[in-house]
Write a protein that holds these residues in place. Structure first.
Motif, PDB file in Angstrom:
ATOM      1  N   ARG A  94     -49.909 -61.904  81.149  1.00  0.00           N
ATOM      2  CA  ARG A  94     -50.327 -61.197  79.637  1.00  0.00           C
ATOM      3  C   ARG A  94     -48.747 -61.024  78.865  1.00  0.00           C
ATOM      4  O   ARG A  94     -48.939 -60.943  77.718  1.00  0.00           O
ATOM      5  CB  ARG A  94     -51.390 -60.126  79.833  1.00  0.00           C
ATOM      6  CG  ARG A  94     -52.647 -60.661  79.931  1.00  0.00           C
ATOM      7  CD  ARG A  94     -53.476 -59.349  79.960  1.00  0.00           C
ATOM      8  NE  ARG A  94     -53.152 -58.351  80.673  1.00  0.00           N
ATOM      9  CZ  ARG A  94     -53.873 -58.291  81.918  1.00  0.00           C
ATOM     10  NH1 ARG A  94     -54.693 -59.349  82.415  1.00  0.00           N
ATOM     11  NH2 ARG A  94     -53.554 -57.352  82.734  1.00  0.00           N
ATOM     12  N   LYS A  97     -47.628 -64.028  77.240  1.00  0.00           N
ATOM     13  CA  LYS A  97     -48.525 -64.197  76.191  1.00  0.00           C
ATOM     14  C   LYS A  97     -48.415 -63.302  74.950  1.00  0.00           C
ATOM     15  O   LYS A  97     -48.316 -63.788  73.937  1.00  0.00           O
ATOM     16  CB  LYS A  97     -50.101 -64.251  76.711  1.00  0.00           C
ATOM     17  CG  LYS A  97     -51.125 -64.607  75.755  1.00  0.00           C
ATOM     18  CD  LYS A  97     -52.648 -64.554  76.207  1.00  0.00           C
ATOM     19  CE  LYS A  97     -53.499 -64.820  75.151  1.00  0.00           C
ATOM     20  NZ  LYS A  97     -54.989 -64.638  75.511  1.00  0.00           N
ATOM     21  N   ASN A  98     -48.292 -62.345  75.107  1.00  0.00           N
ATOM     22  CA  ASN A  98     -48.439 -61.268  74.061  1.00  0.00           C
ATOM     23  C   ASN A  98     -46.981 -61.402  73.420  1.00  0.00           C
ATOM     24  O   ASN A  98     -46.700 -61.224  72.229  1.00  0.00           O
ATOM     25  CB  ASN A  98     -48.471 -59.800  74.491  1.00  0.00           C
ATOM     26  CG  ASN A  98     -49.736 -59.613  74.964  1.00  0.00           C
ATOM     27  OD1 ASN A  98     -50.811 -60.212  74.586  1.00  0.00           O
ATOM     28  ND2 ASN A  98     -50.106 -58.362  75.724  1.00  0.00           N
ATOM     29  N   ALA A 101     -47.428 -64.823  71.007  1.00  0.00           N
ATOM     30  CA  ALA A 101     -49.126 -65.278  70.920  1.00  0.00           C
ATOM     31  C   ALA A 101     -49.278 -66.260  69.859  1.00  0.00           C
ATOM     32  O   ALA A 101     -50.128 -67.058  70.295  1.00  0.00           O
ATOM     33  CB  ALA A 101     -49.576 -63.818  70.430  1.00  0.00           C
ATOM     34  N   PHE A 104     -48.814 -69.505  71.752  1.00  0.00           N
ATOM     35  CA  PHE A 104     -50.207 -69.979  72.851  1.00  0.00           C
ATOM     36  C   PHE A 104     -51.248 -70.243  71.687  1.00  0.00           C
ATOM     37  O   PHE A 104     -52.133 -71.127  72.132  1.00  0.00           O
ATOM     38  CB  PHE A 104     -50.331 -68.775  73.733  1.00  0.00           C
ATOM     39  CG  PHE A 104     -49.294 -68.946  74.872  1.00  0.00           C
ATOM     40  CD1 PHE A 104     -49.345 -69.860  75.804  1.00  0.00           C
ATOM     41  CD2 PHE A 104     -48.321 -67.710  74.793  1.00  0.00           C
ATOM     42  CE1 PHE A 104     -48.300 -69.658  76.778  1.00  0.00           C
ATOM     43  CE2 PHE A 104     -47.384 -67.855  75.922  1.00  0.00           C
ATOM     44  CZ  PHE A 104     -47.182 -68.836  76.874  1.00  0.00           C
ATOM     45  N   SER A 115     -54.804 -70.397  76.755  1.00  0.00           N
ATOM     46  CA  SER A 115     -53.443 -69.874  77.005  1.00  0.00           C
ATOM     47  C   SER A 115     -53.478 -69.547  78.733  1.00  0.00           C
ATOM     48  O   SER A 115     -52.430 -69.705  79.483  1.00  0.00           O
ATOM     49  CB  SER A 115     -53.071 -68.693  76.189  1.00  0.00           C
ATOM     50  OG  SER A 115     -53.862 -67.663  76.279  1.00  0.00           O
ATOM     51  N   LEU A 119     -50.665 -70.342  81.181  1.00  0.00           N
ATOM     52  CA  LEU A 119     -49.936 -69.245  82.004  1.00  0.00           C
ATOM     53  C   LEU A 119     -50.021 -69.290  83.514  1.00  0.00           C
ATOM     54  O   LEU A 119     -49.152 -69.335  84.316  1.00  0.00           O
ATOM     55  CB  LEU A 119     -50.100 -68.027  81.163  1.00  0.00           C
ATOM     56  CG  LEU A 119     -49.529 -67.866  79.989  1.00  0.00           C
ATOM     57  CD1 LEU A 119     -50.510 -66.935  79.141  1.00  0.00           C
ATOM     58  CD2 LEU A 119     -48.295 -67.436  80.052  1.00  0.00           C
ATOM     59  N   ASP A 263     -56.759 -64.135  79.863  1.00  0.00           N
ATOM     60  CA  ASP A 263     -57.337 -64.172  78.547  1.00  0.00           C
ATOM     61  C   ASP A 263     -58.201 -63.027  78.191  1.00  0.00           C
ATOM     62  O   ASP A 263     -58.723 -62.986  77.108  1.00  0.00           O
ATOM     63  CB  ASP A 263     -58.114 -65.514  78.418  1.00  0.00           C
ATOM     64  CG  ASP A 263     -56.977 -66.639  78.016  1.00  0.00           C
ATOM     65  OD1 ASP A 263     -55.873 -66.250  77.500  1.00  0.00           O
ATOM     66  OD2 ASP A 263     -57.121 -67.777  78.378  1.00  0.00           O
TER      67      ASP A 263
END
Length: 264
Positions: A94, A97-98, A101, A104, A115, A119, A263
């Motif tokens: 995460r 991802k963040n 963002a 993704f 995503s 990931l 997610d």
């Protein structure tokens, strides 16, 4: 993609003329000379042929191949050994991802692959790019193509690796895993050539670029039948697509379980 199809078709129709395989390093030099003729006939250019000529027999690859144990883990043991825990692994994913963002989100819009799935694969394959392998890809893939055990499987991937060198997708000394897997998500060369995507727009597909590797992974899954917007837990159609990435059920389960947490 047309070049890869030609490479595979050529190999399938010329098995009788295939280079002579071996079970130790003794015949590798002769095999390279014979294989160079096949590669040239398949359209491999000068750079690829030079990479083949410079390839070394990889004893580490053969050792890894000969010593595979096929160990079967229960899911909880697999997660503990490979990921630590689902929560800690998902937390690491995460963060990535963040931090990116929009990227993704763009992959999910383009390919329909969440995503979390991408990931999870990235983290499980290379620890988010930390460990992509220490063996030169051309050395490892030509070694297993020469080795008699599975020459028929690896030969098309060896040809693809040489095409990748021609196209600037791979350098002679670029390192990967023991059986020629390369980049952030560990594509075999044939799959890299067929499903690779130039996501960062620099004019070439580079599986050692995070953007290209993750877009290529999404493209692979979509081309293998991933259904956008559909569930992916065990028993679903999308879960079966994960078998195309890795045939181990426990691996597929870990991807799907991790993705939910990433997610979520």
């Amino acid at each position: 993609m047309r070049r890869l199809a030609f490479v595979f078709a050529l190999f399938a129709t010329s098995a009788a003329q295939a280079a002579t395989c071996g079970n130790d390093s003794g015949g590798f030099s002769r095999w390279k000379q014979e294989f160079a003729q096949e590669a040239a006939a398949a359209g491999v250019g000068q750079r690829g042929l030079q990479a083949l000529a410079a390839a070394n027999y990889s004893t580490s690859t053969i050792s890894a191949d000969r010593n595979q144990r096929g160990v079967r883990y229960a899911l909880n043991d697999f997660i503990r050994i490979r990921l630590g825990s689902l929560d800690s692994f998902a937390s690491q994913a995460r963060q990535r991802k963040n931090a990116n963002a929009a990227f993704f989100a763009s992959l999910e819009q383009a390919y329909g692959v969440p995503s979390g799935i991408l990931l999870a694969i990235w983290g499980m394959e290379t620890g988010f790019g930390r460990t992509m392998g220490n063996t030169p890809v051309v050395d490892s893939i030509t070694t297993v193509a020469y080795d008699c055990r599975r020459a028929s499987f690896f030969t098309p991937h060896a040809l693809a690796a040489l095409v990748m060198v021609d196209r600037g997708m791979l350098t002679n000394g670029q390192r990967g895993a023991a059986h020629g897997e390369l980049g952030h998500t560990q594509f075999l060369p044939g799959n890299a050539l067929q499903y690779g995507v130039d996501a960062n727009g620099d004019g070439r597909v580079d599986l050692y670029s995070t953007a290209d590797a993750l877009a290529s992974t999404a493209n692979f899954l979509r081309q293998k039948g991933w259904q956008p917007g559909q569930p992916y837990q065990e028993g679903t159609r999308n879960f079966r697509v994960l078998n195309e990435w890795n045939a181990a059920t426990v691996y597929q389960q870990a991807i799907a379980l991790s993705a939910v947490r990433i997610d979520g």
